[in-house]
Design a protein around this motif. Structure first.
Motif, mmCIF file in Angstrom:
data_model
loop_
_atom_site.group_PDB
_atom_site.id
_atom_site.type_symbol
_atom_site.label_atom_id
_atom_site.label_comp_id
_atom_site.label_asym_id
_atom_site.label_seq_id
_atom_site.Cartn_x
_atom_site.Cartn_y
_atom_site.Cartn_z
ATOM 1 N N LEU A 7 102.495 56.340 95.558
ATOM 2 C CA LEU A 7 101.463 57.334 95.831
ATOM 3 C C LEU A 7 101.735 58.575 94.995
ATOM 4 O O LEU A 7 102.847 59.112 95.016
ATOM 5 C CB LEU A 7 101.464 57.714 97.316
ATOM 6 C CG LEU A 7 100.516 58.862 97.713
ATOM 7 C CD1 LEU A 7 99.055 58.442 97.568
ATOM 8 C CD2 LEU A 7 100.798 59.340 99.137
ATOM 9 N N ILE A 8 100.721 59.015 94.271
ATOM 10 C CA ILE A 8 100.841 60.236 93.474
ATOM 11 C C ILE A 8 99.906 61.290 94.057
ATOM 12 O O ILE A 8 98.701 61.068 94.175
ATOM 13 C CB ILE A 8 100.484 60.005 91.998
ATOM 14 C CG1 ILE A 8 101.330 58.886 91.402
ATOM 15 C CG2 ILE A 8 100.678 61.298 91.200
ATOM 16 C CD1 ILE A 8 100.951 58.533 89.980
ATOM 17 N N ALA A 9 100.476 62.428 94.411
ATOM 18 C CA ALA A 9 99.679 63.564 94.873
ATOM 19 C C ALA A 9 99.586 64.574 93.735
ATOM 20 O O ALA A 9 100.610 65.006 93.200
ATOM 21 C CB ALA A 9 100.326 64.215 96.091
ATOM 22 N N GLN A 22 101.148 56.455 82.879
ATOM 23 C CA GLN A 22 102.375 55.788 82.432
ATOM 24 C C GLN A 22 102.822 54.709 83.418
ATOM 25 O O GLN A 22 103.279 53.635 83.013
ATOM 26 C CB GLN A 22 103.479 56.827 82.215
ATOM 27 C CG GLN A 22 103.198 57.745 81.037
ATOM 28 C CD GLN A 22 104.366 58.638 80.669
ATOM 29 O OE1 GLN A 22 105.527 58.281 80.881
ATOM 30 N NE2 GLN A 22 104.077 59.798 80.111
ATOM 31 N N LEU A 23 102.683 54.981 84.709
ATOM 32 C CA LEU A 23 103.061 53.963 85.693
ATOM 33 C C LEU A 23 102.162 52.732 85.609
ATOM 34 O O LEU A 23 102.626 51.597 85.761
ATOM 35 C CB LEU A 23 103.006 54.554 87.104
ATOM 36 C CG LEU A 23 104.105 55.553 87.455
ATOM 37 C CD1 LEU A 23 103.834 56.181 88.821
ATOM 38 C CD2 LEU A 23 105.483 54.887 87.437
ATOM 39 N N VAL A 30 99.463 51.825 91.841
ATOM 40 C CA VAL A 30 99.403 53.270 92.047
ATOM 41 C C VAL A 30 98.204 53.650 92.900
ATOM 42 O O VAL A 30 97.084 53.171 92.681
ATOM 43 C CB VAL A 30 99.309 54.016 90.685
ATOM 44 C CG1 VAL A 30 99.183 55.518 90.896
ATOM 45 C CG2 VAL A 30 100.517 53.701 89.813
ATOM 46 N N VAL A 31 98.458 54.516 93.883
ATOM 47 C CA VAL A 31 97.397 55.146 94.667
ATOM 48 C C VAL A 31 97.448 56.638 94.377
ATOM 49 O O VAL A 31 98.526 57.246 94.402
ATOM 50 C CB VAL A 31 97.579 54.908 96.183
ATOM 51 C CG1 VAL A 31 96.546 55.705 96.980
ATOM 52 C CG2 VAL A 31 97.470 53.437 96.508
ATOM 53 N N VAL A 190 109.840 61.747 84.966
ATOM 54 C CA VAL A 190 109.580 61.418 86.374
ATOM 55 C C VAL A 190 109.549 59.902 86.558
ATOM 56 O O VAL A 190 110.190 59.356 87.459
ATOM 57 C CB VAL A 190 108.260 62.047 86.854
ATOM 58 C CG1 VAL A 190 107.889 61.537 88.251
ATOM 59 C CG2 VAL A 190 108.364 63.571 86.869
ATOM 60 N N CYS A 191 108.818 59.229 85.702
ATOM 61 C CA CYS A 191 108.706 57.766 85.804
ATOM 62 C C CYS A 191 110.064 57.089 85.650
ATOM 63 O O CYS A 191 110.349 56.078 86.304
ATOM 64 C CB CYS A 191 107.737 57.236 84.753
ATOM 65 S SG CYS A 191 106.014 57.726 85.015
#
Length: 215
Positions: A7-9, A22-23, A30-31, A190-191
């Motif tokens: 989950l990306i906020a 990138q993910l 990815v959500v 980050v990834c």
């Protein structure tokens, strides 16, 4: 076997959107948490599932986790001020951290900023004063995450540039360093922390030594 979901906020723009891209290139599920659906078409195009909700509303967040039980990793790049003066840097992130605890999330990655907490020594006084409100809020979120019991990684980028990645950026545990970094390189760093056990429960500064700090 259920595929783990990230989950990306804060994926509507900037570093968050770069992370989502990138993910997905890595084949990850990815959500994206979006308050406004305006960025949905761009994210849908690259295979990101969009979940609409407001980080200021814990019930919105809880519902997203209920609807996506495979979420095991949370990445937050939340930042900014609402029209009524509330900072998502602290209030929104704290809500997200609390809901992630309840959901049993395995890893929470928080993108913060050089200048928070002990890294305040890395920035000149005039810069600290200009960014004071945001840095105080981000520091609150960092401390809340550290105290939450979640497995965490905190990444504090330096000054952000909207230029192509140089692929020369680094993560350092030296909180005294400062510098510039491209958003795409922050995303790559980050990834790279997702699934890396050597970076769990640590706080990093992120800079690009090849970019000169412009004073």
């Amino acid at each position: 076997m259920i595929e783990n979901t990230i989950l990306i906020a804060g994926a509507s723009r900037g570093v968050g959107q770069e992370i989502a891209q990138q993910l997905r290139q890595e084949g990850k599920a990815v959500v994206a948490l979006l308050r406004s659906p305006s960025a949905s078409p761009d994210l849908n195009t690259i295979g990101v599932k969009v979940a609409q909700g407001d980080a200021f509303n814990p019930s919105d967040l809880a519902q997203i986790f209920q609807q996506n039980p495979s979420i095991s990793v949370v990445i937050s790049t939340l930042g900014g001020v609402s029209p009524d003066g509330r900072r998502v840097d602290d209030e929104g992130n704290i809500n997200l951290i609390d809901v992630a605890v309840q959901a049993g999330v395995q890893h929470f990655l928080l993108v913060s900023s050089i200048g928070t907490s002990e890294s305040s020594v890395a920035l000149p006084p005039q810069v600290l004063e200009t960014l004071k409100g945001a840095l105080i809020a981000k520091a609150k979120a960092e401390q809340h995450l550290i105290n939450s019991g979640l497995t965490y990684t905190i990444i504090r980028p330096g000054g952000l540039k909207s230029e192509p990645a140089t692929h020369q950026a680094i993560l350092s545990e030296d909180y005294r360093i400062s510098g510039l970094i491209c958003r795409a390189d922050v995303a790559s760093l980050v990834c790279s922390c997702v699934g890396d056990e050597s970076r769990l429960n640590k706080v990093f500064s992120a800079i690009d030594p090849t970019l000169e700090m412009r004073r």
